[in-house]
Scaffold this motif. Sequence first.
Motif: not given
Length: 441
Positions: A250-257, A261-263, A415-430
């Motif tokens: 969650f925070h990887y995606a949030l903090y990257v954006l 995102l301004p940049t 930049v955006f693929f990495i958090p997208g992949l993490l979302c799938i992996l962490s949801s499986v763990v949860f």
Amino acid sequence: MGITTIPTRYLIVILTFICTSVCYIERVGFSIAYTVAADAEGVSQSSKGTILSTFYYGYALSQVPGGWAAQKIGGRRVLLFSFILWSLTCALVPLDPNRVVTLIIARLLVGVAQGFIFPSIHTVLAQWVPPHERSRSVSLTTSGMYLGAAMGMLFLPSLVKFKGPQSVFLAEAGLGGMWSLLWFQCASDPPRSQHPKAAASGFGESLLPVKDGQSQSPSQKSKNDKSQIPWRKIFLSLPVWAIVASNFTFHYALYVLMNWLPTYFELGLQSSLQEMGSSKMMPYLNMFIFSNIGGVIADHVITKRIMSVTKARKMLNTVGFAVASFALIAIPHFRTPNGVVLCSSLALGFLALGRAGFAVNHMDIAPRYAGIVMGVSNTAGTLAGIIGVGLTGQLLEAAKVTDSDLSSPDSWRAVFFIPGLLCILSSVVFLLFSTGERIFD
């Protein structure tokens, strides 16, 4: 007169909501103000990433100590001290990209101070809020982060344009000072906390399921109140690690954006934030809306016995993270500001929906040690900020060498693929390891 008629637990939730709003105005404000100041001085993307990620080093260092302090001293007191500390830092530190050491020390100090805030909030809410109100209370409190980020994105670029980057620091310090006065005057500890048999987890705890059907007598609970924190059991618990995985993602995606995102708008799409109007706040406003929707849904399906606590948490976490994954990966395929706003709004909105799964789960499994477990999982979330924000700077610097600028979508795919992949992996763990049952008592 109106404040005195509000039940105290509702007032506490409202104040913690304002608290998280102000904290995220500060975080968004720094990224906006520093980006403008650094770009004006020709600072490299990797150097920007270093300064932007410094906050998270301090934030990571203070998460577990923050949970311990809130447990021992009291979340109310720790929260007030933390707010005063970071507000004073913002008021006194000049925003000069050339004074690198000063900025690093200041951002570390702000990170340390804000690192105490969320463990303290979870300790306070676990004391005040009964289990059947926890999903929507935590969701409302955490949704303040997104409303604060939205307000920051809406108003602070104009403040920077007309008053300069330093004005952002002064505005944030003023907001922090006003909240500190409100908290000092209105917040209190639960009256029950002074009773020798009071449970640190708050009233209404009997509604929570207990793993293996175990229960405790008042004398056993009183004995546990004096026992040491079960650190070993916490760190070896698979349900805790399930929360940790989701918090990291969650925070990887949030903090990257939040930080990049301004940049992306400025360099990737050649669009000015000042000229985008209110659309730039939509991703965070969407988080605010979806976070509260998730909390209401969770409390409804649990109290109406439509789903068990465990199934409700897993369902919301999985749906939220799955949709967010596809939206994140799609961002660089859109070459207009409106398209990017749509994708980032979907990504952040459904990530916020997922918080009604993993974020409230701290109080499900460990109501007595909610601040401690929150400190552990939020340390992982903070490490995500350190890794994600810094790595993104390195990725963009490498892409700039290859593509000569950052306007190509290829420069941003990783930049955006990495958090997208993490979302799938962490949801499986949860899905595999989380539980809604109380496992620490």
